[in-house]
Design a protein around this motif. Structure first.
Motif, mmCIF file in Angstrom:
data_model
loop_
_atom_site.group_PDB
_atom_site.id
_atom_site.type_symbol
_atom_site.label_atom_id
_atom_site.label_comp_id
_atom_site.label_asym_id
_atom_site.label_seq_id
_atom_site.Cartn_x
_atom_site.Cartn_y
_atom_site.Cartn_z
ATOM 1 N N ALA A 20 0.821 -1.209 0.000
ATOM 2 C CA ALA A 20 0.000 0.000 0.000
ATOM 3 C C ALA A 20 0.857 1.261 0.000
ATOM 4 O O ALA A 20 0.462 2.290 -0.564
ATOM 5 C CB ALA A 20 -0.921 0.001 1.213
ATOM 6 N N SER A 43 -4.199 -6.742 -2.817
ATOM 7 C CA SER A 43 -3.175 -5.718 -2.592
ATOM 8 C C SER A 43 -2.486 -5.324 -3.892
ATOM 9 O O SER A 43 -2.210 -4.147 -4.135
ATOM 10 C CB SER A 43 -2.116 -6.222 -1.610
ATOM 11 N N GLU A 46 -4.844 -3.148 -5.988
ATOM 12 C CA GLU A 46 -4.873 -1.782 -5.466
ATOM 13 C C GLU A 46 -3.612 -1.026 -5.865
ATOM 14 O O GLU A 46 -3.677 0.142 -6.233
ATOM 15 C CB GLU A 46 -5.014 -1.794 -3.946
ATOM 16 N N SER A 50 -3.188 2.397 -8.391
ATOM 17 C CA SER A 50 -2.505 3.647 -8.056
ATOM 18 C C SER A 50 -1.196 3.800 -8.826
ATOM 19 O O SER A 50 -0.306 4.537 -8.433
ATOM 20 C CB SER A 50 -2.282 3.752 -6.553
#
Length: 67
Positions: A20, A43, A46, A50
């Motif tokens: 993250a 994970s 995600e 980004s």
């Protein structure tokens, strides 16, 4: 700068947190199984959303890696 440390339990929690916060992810592992991939996939998705660079190298130690 991150310090090197030994992780002996709850690896998924550390990978999730580190993923993250990362701007790039480089993972090297001896083998991969579907059950483990299912744990880290959210994970990684995600991170991709980004715009995190991800590179993964998976071996086939003792022919354990699953397709």
């Amino acid at each position: 700068m991150n310090k090197l440390r030994l992780i002996t339990s709850d690896l998924i929690q550390d990978l999730t947190k580190l993923s993250a916060d990362a701007s790039s992810i480089y993972w090297v592992t001896a083998f991969a199984m579907k059950s483990g991939v299912r744990l880290v996939l959210p994970s990684l998705k995600e991170a991709l959303a980004s715009n995190t660079e991800i590179k993964i190298l998976i071996g086939d130690y003792l022919y354990i890696t699953q397709p």
